[in-house]
Design a protein around this motif. Structure first.
Motif, PDB file in Angstrom:
ATOM      1  N   ILE A  87      69.108  56.156  47.960  1.00  0.00           N
ATOM      2  CA  ILE A  87      70.545  56.017  47.672  1.00  0.00           C
ATOM      3  C   ILE A  87      70.958  57.149  46.736  1.00  0.00           C
ATOM      4  CG2 ILE A  87      72.319  54.484  46.727  1.00  0.00           C
ATOM      5  CD1 ILE A  87      70.545  52.131  47.409  1.00  0.00           C
TER       6      ILE A  87
ATOM      7  N   THR B 171      69.436  47.267  49.355  1.00  0.00           N
ATOM      8  CA  THR B 171      68.495  47.021  48.254  1.00  0.00           C
ATOM      9  C   THR B 171      67.923  45.605  48.309  1.00  0.00           C
ATOM     10  OG1 THR B 171      70.395  46.584  46.855  1.00  0.00           O
ATOM     11  CG2 THR B 171      69.377  48.700  46.596  1.00  0.00           C
TER      12      THR B 171
ATOM     13  N   PHE C 292      66.737  55.816  43.789  1.00  0.00           N
ATOM     14  CA  PHE C 292      68.179  55.808  43.522  1.00  0.00           C
ATOM     15  C   PHE C 292      68.579  56.903  42.545  1.00  0.00           C
ATOM     16  CE2 PHE C 292      71.549  54.398  40.562  1.00  0.00           C
ATOM     17  CZ  PHE C 292      72.608  54.250  41.446  1.00  0.00           C
TER      18      PHE C 292
END
Ligand code: NAD
Length: 492
Positions: A148, A216, A226
């Motif tokens: 991400i 997630t 992330f």
């Protein structure tokens, strides 16, 4: 208008909902493209594809050397398409073309480095304390990784995750920022051409709530890599903990850039300007707290302000431009609101502090390079991440006070020390609580050197050899070479 589809299981596809969202060009402030608005159904499809590719089929059968070759080839293709990828990111993100050309030409190195590392991950033979057993370790890939990324450097942040994840043998579902998805979707066209089997790399675009959260919390995702704000990082960490997913969290910062009176002031002024105005201050490692020793404070501020005043603002596609727009409208509003916060707290405005009304900035989201002096470390403008071209200047007396101010904050990502005294440089590098300390330089990174945060700036490291181990887990294998099985009711 260009429309960008998601990439799932080797195909470019529309969202299950059929919906799209707008992507803006920060230089014009206008919509320039549309991106597929993914949701939980798309996330599930992508994760299932990644899980299948991990557990069966050609990817799971490759040797580590073959995997490394694919990762290396992907680096070659990025180098081939560097100009196109750079321009796409400038259009979508407003980063300077000059910076992006350098960045995208450097990104292949992550794929070469980790591609080369793929077949050098060796287990150990353990010289056991017990007779009659042979014990060795294997480093095995974790499984499906959710990558991400934040909006400020989409391709670079992706490379930091994707290269080690693939080299380790994981499969990946990428979720780029909803503000800057285009360059990731352009990049992902290279995956099939490089020879990766379908499902190994997938991209689901959309908002944090619609795509990030289901990704997630998906039971088949084993690791979340992330980059983003500490608030989102905290939320992700909590969700990940429920199913014991691994995390690497690269979060925000409020990095101290510390100048002593024995420093080369010309170099330090350059370092201070590059620390906060390069990339329009929209970098996690921005040197947004400039700590100046009292004796040089006034002279330094004068030099700094005169250099910052010369910054050329305007079209990020022009290689002459030095400061580009703010990437998103919400971020533009946030930076302006922090300027008000600083004024209300009593900081002195020494430069800027307004939207840029220069003709070359057109209708874009530009803010003048801004410097506040008279800041004390307890002010919000010293403690909170602005993520824009706003510098807080703080005075200090001596080394002890510099360390105290530098560390009196919840973040610990970057830091700079400017001094000609080698002993002081080493003492400071030992005492500063941050993942990176730059001495007489600022904002340098390499695929070889670990990068990450202390304290609220994050968990884990990207780049360098240790990064690949964050996508691996260790298995211990015991083989009985002749030990008696003995009493079944006691530990051997
Ligand atoms: P953000 O936290 O708002 O978003 C980051 C990503 O998380 C986006 O893709 C977003 O859609 C997604 N997301 C949002 N909510 C989510 C949720 N509930 N679950 C899962 N995903 C969710 O951050 P941003 O505004 O995009 O980026 C700026 C921040 O990133 C700054 O704080 C900056 O310091 C940090 N950053 C850190 C590094 C580093 O390496 N340490 C590098 C660049 C940026």
């Amino acid at each position: 208008m260009e429309q960008f589809k998601m990439y799932i299981d080797g195909d470019f596809v529309e969202a299950a909902s059929g919906e799209w969202f707008d992507s803006f060009d920060p230089f014009t402030g206008k919509v320039w493209s549309q991106v597929a608005a993914g949701g939980p159904a798309d996330v599930d499809r992508a994760v299932q594809a990644a899980h299948k590719a991990f557990t069966s089929g050609p990817w799971s059968e490759l040797t580590a050397s073959q995997r490394g070759m694919l990762v290396h080839r992907l680096g070659d293709l990025i180098a081939r398409d560097a100009q196109k990828l750079a321009e796409m990111e400038v259009q979508d993100n407003g980063k300077l073309l000059a910076e992006m050309q350098g960045q995208v030409n450097y990104v292949p190195q992550w794929f070469y480095y980790f591609g080369g590392l793929a077949d050098k991950i060796e287990g150990s033979v353990i010289p056991l304390d017990k007779k009659g057993y042979f014990n060795f370790t294997r480093h095995e890939p974790l499984g499906v990784v959710a990558a991400i990324t934040a909006w400020n450097s989409p391709l670079l942040l992706l490379a930091w995750k994707l290269a080690p994840a693939l080299a380790a043998g994981c499969t990946v579902v990428i979720k780029p920022s909803e503000f800057t998805s285009a360059s990731t979707l352009e990049f992902v066209k290279l995956i099939k051409e490089a020879g990766f089997p379908d499902g190994v790399v997938n991209v689901v675009t959309g908002y944090g709530k619609d795509v990030g959260e289901p990704l997630t919390s998906h039971p088949l995702v084993r690791k979340i890599a992330f980059t983003g704000s500490d608030a989102t990082g905290r939320a992700i960490n909590q969700i990940a903990a429920k199913s014991f997913k691994r995390v690497t969290l690269e979060l925000g910062g409020k990095s101290p850039n510390i100048v002593f009176d024995d420093a080369n002031l010309e170099d330090a002024v350059n370092g201070a300007v590059s620390g906060i105005f390069a990339a329009t201050g929209q970098t996690c490692i921005a040197g947004s707290r400039l700590l100046l020793q009292e004796s040089i404070h006034d002279e330094f501020v004068e030099k700094l302000v005169s250099l910052a005043k010369t910054a050329r603002m305007g079209n990020p596609m022009s290689t002459e431009t030095q400061v580009g727009p703010i990437t998103t409208k919400p971020q533009y509003d946030k930076v302006l609101s922090y300027i008000d916060v600083a004024k209300n707290e009593g900081a002195n405005l020494a430069l800027g502090g307004t939207p840029a009304s220069r003709p070359e900035c057109g209708e874009g989201w530009f803010i003048e390079p801004t410097v506040f002096t008279g800041v004390t470390n307890d002010m919000r403008i010293a403690q909170e991440e602005v993520f824009g071209p706003v510098l807080s200047v703080i005075k200090f007396k001596d080394e002890e006070e510099a360390v105290k101010i530098a560390n009196d904050i919840r973040f610990g990502l970057g830091s700079g020390v400017w001094t000609s005294d080698i002993g002081r440089a080493i003492r400071m590098s030992e005492k500063i609580q941050a993942g990176t300390v730059w001495v007489n330089t600022y904002r340098a990174v390499s695929y070889m050197s670990p990068f990450g945060g202390y304290k609220d700036s994050g968990v884990g490291r990207e780049s360098g050899i240790e990064a690949i181990y964050q996508y691996l887990q260790t298995k211990s294998v015991w083989i009985n070479t002749g030990a008696k099985t003995g009493n079944p009711f006691v530990l051997k």
